[in-house]
Design a protein around this motif. Structure first.
Motif, PDB file in Angstrom:
ATOM      1  N   UNK A  90      -4.711  11.527   2.832  1.00 23.51           N
ATOM      2  CA  UNK A  90      -4.951  10.368   3.680  1.00 23.51           C
ATOM      3  C   UNK A  90      -3.970  10.452   4.841  1.00 23.51           C
ATOM      4  N   UNK A  91      -4.384  11.124   5.895  1.00 26.03           N
ATOM      5  CA  UNK A  91      -3.482  11.364   7.025  1.00 26.03           C
ATOM      6  C   UNK A  91      -2.997  10.081   7.679  1.00 26.03           C
ATOM      7  N   UNK A  92      -3.847   9.056   7.687  1.00 24.12           N
ATOM      8  CA  UNK A  92      -3.437   7.808   8.335  1.00 24.12           C
ATOM      9  C   UNK A  92      -2.224   7.194   7.627  1.00 24.12           C
ATOM     10  N   UNK A  93      -2.161   7.338   6.289  1.00 28.98           N
ATOM     11  CA  UNK A  93      -1.008   6.821   5.545  1.00 28.98           C
ATOM     12  C   UNK A  93       0.239   7.651   5.854  1.00 28.98           C
ATOM     13  N   UNK A 129      12.416   2.349   0.229  1.00 31.93           N
ATOM     14  CA  UNK A 129      12.184   3.797   0.359  1.00 31.93           C
ATOM     15  C   UNK A 129      11.454   4.412  -0.840  1.00 31.93           C
ATOM     16  N   UNK A 130      11.789   3.964  -2.066  1.00 29.52           N
ATOM     17  CA  UNK A 130      11.104   4.502  -3.255  1.00 29.52           C
ATOM     18  C   UNK A 130       9.633   4.086  -3.254  1.00 29.52           C
ATOM     19  N   UNK A 131       9.354   2.842  -2.869  1.00 34.44           N
ATOM     20  CA  UNK A 131       7.970   2.365  -2.791  1.00 34.44           C
ATOM     21  C   UNK A 131       7.168   3.198  -1.790  1.00 34.44           C
ATOM     22  N   UNK A 132       7.757   3.457  -0.619  1.00 36.09           N
ATOM     23  CA  UNK A 132       7.048   4.219   0.404  1.00 36.09           C
ATOM     24  C   UNK A 132       6.929   5.698   0.033  1.00 36.09           C
ATOM     25  N   UNK A 133       7.935   6.212  -0.687  1.00 32.97           N
ATOM     26  CA  UNK A 133       7.839   7.597  -1.182  1.00 32.97           C
ATOM     27  C   UNK A 133       6.647   7.729  -2.120  1.00 32.97           C
ATOM     28  N   UNK A 134       6.446   6.742  -2.963  1.00 31.18           N
ATOM     29  CA  UNK A 134       5.308   6.750  -3.896  1.00 31.18           C
ATOM     30  C   UNK A 134       3.986   6.671  -3.131  1.00 31.18           C
ATOM     31  N   UNK A 135       3.954   5.848  -2.081  1.00 30.72           N
ATOM     32  CA  UNK A 135       2.742   5.748  -1.250  1.00 30.72           C
ATOM     33  C   UNK A 135       2.426   7.099  -0.598  1.00 30.72           C
ATOM     34  N   UNK A 136       3.453   7.782  -0.127  1.00 31.43           N
ATOM     35  CA  UNK A 136       3.251   9.094   0.488  1.00 31.43           C
ATOM     36  C   UNK A 136       2.719  10.095  -0.528  1.00 31.43           C
ATOM     37  N   UNK A 137       3.309  10.069  -1.723  1.00 31.25           N
ATOM     38  CA  UNK A 137       2.891  10.995  -2.775  1.00 31.25           C
ATOM     39  C   UNK A 137       1.418  10.781  -3.135  1.00 31.25           C
ATOM     40  N   UNK A 138       1.037   9.526  -3.299  1.00 32.37           N
ATOM     41  CA  UNK A 138      -0.357   9.214  -3.660  1.00 32.37           C
ATOM     42  C   UNK A 138      -1.322   9.585  -2.538  1.00 32.37           C
ATOM     43  N   UNK A 139      -0.849   9.493  -1.296  1.00 33.61           N
ATOM     44  CA  UNK A 139      -1.734   9.835  -0.171  1.00 33.61           C
ATOM     45  C   UNK A 139      -2.022  11.333  -0.113  1.00 33.61           C
ATOM     46  N   UNK A 140      -1.149  12.129  -0.746  1.00 38.78           N
ATOM     47  CA  UNK A 140      -1.338  13.588  -0.733  1.00 38.78           C
ATOM     48  C   UNK A 140      -1.845  14.127  -2.067  1.00 38.78           C
ATOM     49  N   UNK A 141      -1.880  13.273  -3.093  1.00 39.30           N
ATOM     50  CA  UNK A 141      -2.173  13.736  -4.443  1.00 39.30           C
ATOM     51  C   UNK A 141      -3.658  13.983  -4.680  1.00 39.30           C
ATOM     52  N   UNK A 143      -3.467  -1.270   2.871  1.00 39.92           N
ATOM     53  CA  UNK A 143      -2.646  -1.245   4.090  1.00 39.92           C
ATOM     54  C   UNK A 143      -1.985  -2.603   4.288  1.00 39.92           C
ATOM     55  N   UNK A 144      -2.741  -3.680   4.073  1.00 39.25           N
ATOM     56  CA  UNK A 144      -2.167  -5.024   4.207  1.00 39.25           C
ATOM     57  C   UNK A 144      -0.999  -5.205   3.242  1.00 39.25           C
ATOM     58  N   UNK A 145      -1.180  -4.742   2.002  1.00 41.04           N
ATOM     59  CA  UNK A 145      -0.115  -4.857   0.999  1.00 41.04           C
ATOM     60  C   UNK A 145       1.125  -4.105   1.471  1.00 41.04           C
ATOM     61  N   UNK A 146       0.932  -2.878   1.919  1.00 43.47           N
ATOM     62  CA  UNK A 146       2.073  -2.067   2.380  1.00 43.47           C
ATOM     63  C   UNK A 146       2.788  -2.740   3.547  1.00 43.47           C
ATOM     64  N   UNK A 147       2.030  -3.211   4.534  1.00 40.88           N
ATOM     65  CA  UNK A 147       2.643  -3.817   5.714  1.00 40.88           C
ATOM     66  C   UNK A 147       3.456  -5.057   5.361  1.00 40.88           C
ATOM     67  N   UNK A 148       2.879  -5.954   4.557  1.00 42.29           N
ATOM     68  CA  UNK A 148       3.553  -7.226   4.311  1.00 42.29           C
ATOM     69  C   UNK A 148       4.605  -7.156   3.209  1.00 42.29           C
ATOM     70  N   UNK A 149       4.485  -6.183   2.313  1.00 39.91           N
ATOM     71  CA  UNK A 149       5.492  -6.065   1.249  1.00 39.91           C
ATOM     72  C   UNK A 149       6.720  -5.291   1.713  1.00 39.91           C
TER      73      UNK A 149
END
Length: 311
Positions: free
Chosen positions: A270-273, A253-265, A112-118
């Motif tokens: 991971x509902x919080x993501x 947007x591509x980075x966050x799309x990947x995060x969303x995909x991994x949260x559902x894979x 989460x820290x990585x996502x927020x600051x990157x």
């Protein structure tokens, strides 16, 4: 880095003919009636901008003497409650609460820290730091230091502090990028052993246009992408955050799309993501995230969320 904020690419716009008092009354009726009317809550809170939701919150409190947040928390439950509360929270405060959640308890949630600051712009990081100070009475950077260590800590702290000193110095010609590329190449691929500090310094202190040009020139010089070099030369949390920065330089947007995909894979979503990314980007670039998701994974974000929700 300073990632550009664009409200034009969000999925939520301000509602024309908006009336905070009417919306507050409808929400009150939905919450206080016999059985909560979830449809009303969803229809109103997902079809107003965050600024409009703040006005609804004020109107609700003026009419009832109770905050809308308290009312929702008392009347809804689970992930549904989480997303409704997220929707009525001002964006900086929401990021601040996600940060608090990440450092809370026995272990730190580094992803989460990585996502927020990157992924956040300098403006958003400063707003999050200000919200943290208002919420806790402490500097975010002070508490961050007690949670992380080593080069990972150093990278996060630079990203957290960069809003104080950052002044964009856009590259003039491609030749001005070459010394930077040479430094990265010599710090990694060219020589035995990796000088992590040089990667950290360059990736955290250069503007996005400079870094985009650097990525092109680096591949031309080394034959590998900078991401490939980082993955070869480093490991652990430092590798993760530097790769995240590179991905965000190319496309947030591509980075966050990947995060969303991994949260559902995985086996469980991971509902919080899902909540964090979709709510926080709904007025920034969620249209672009949807497009990148389709391009990267061949399915629509909408249908994947629908399938996961049914499960």
């Amino acid at each position: 880095p300073c990632f550009t904020k664009s409200t034009a690419r969000g999925t939520i716009k301000e509602k024309p003919g908006f009336n905070a008092g009417e919306d507050a009354a409808a929400l009150r009726k939905a919450i206080e009636g016999i059985g909560t009317t979830e449809k009303t809550l969803i229809d109103i809170l997902t079809q107003r901008s965050n600024a409009q939701r703040q006005l609804i919150c004020k109107a609700y409190q003026d009419a009832t003497g109770r905050t809308l947040c308290d009312a929702l928390e008392g009347d809804t439950h689970g992930h549904f409650e989480d997303i409704l509360v997220a929707l009525i929270t001002p964006h900086p405060k929401f990021d601040c609460q996600e940060f608090i959640q990440a450092i809370k308890g026995a272990g730190t949630n580094e992803s989460i820290l990585i996502e927020l600051f990157a992924s956040r712009s300098n403006h958003q990081i400063k707003a999050m730091c200000d919200a943290y100070l208002a919420e806790t009475g402490r500097a975010l950077i002070h508490d961050l230091k007690s949670e992380v260590s080593g080069d990972f800590e150093k990278t996060l702290l630079i990203l957290a502090e960069v809003h104080l000193t950052f002044s964009p110095k856009f590259f003039k010609t491609s030749s001005s990028i070459f010394p930077t590329v040479q430094i990265l190449y010599e710090a990694g691929e060219k020589n035995w052993g990796t000088e992590e500090s040089k990667f950290i310094d360059i990736l955290c202190h250069r503007s996005v246009p400079q870094l985009r040009q650097t990525l092109v020139e680096y591949k031309s010089l080394s034959g590998k992408t900078l991401q490939e070099s980082i993955e070869r030369e480093m490991s652990g949390r430092l590798e993760e955050i530097l790769v995240a920065i590179v991905k965000c330089v190319k496309s947030v947007p591509a980075y966050l799309a990947e995060r969303l995909y991994k949260s559902m894979k995985g086996a469980s979503t991971t509902e919080s993501t899902l909540t964090r990314i979709i709510v926080s980007r709904s007025e920034v670039d969620l249209q672009d995230i949807k497009a990148e998701y389709k391009k990267l994974f061949g399915t629509s974000l909408y249908s994947d969320i629908e399938v996961r929700s049914i499960k």
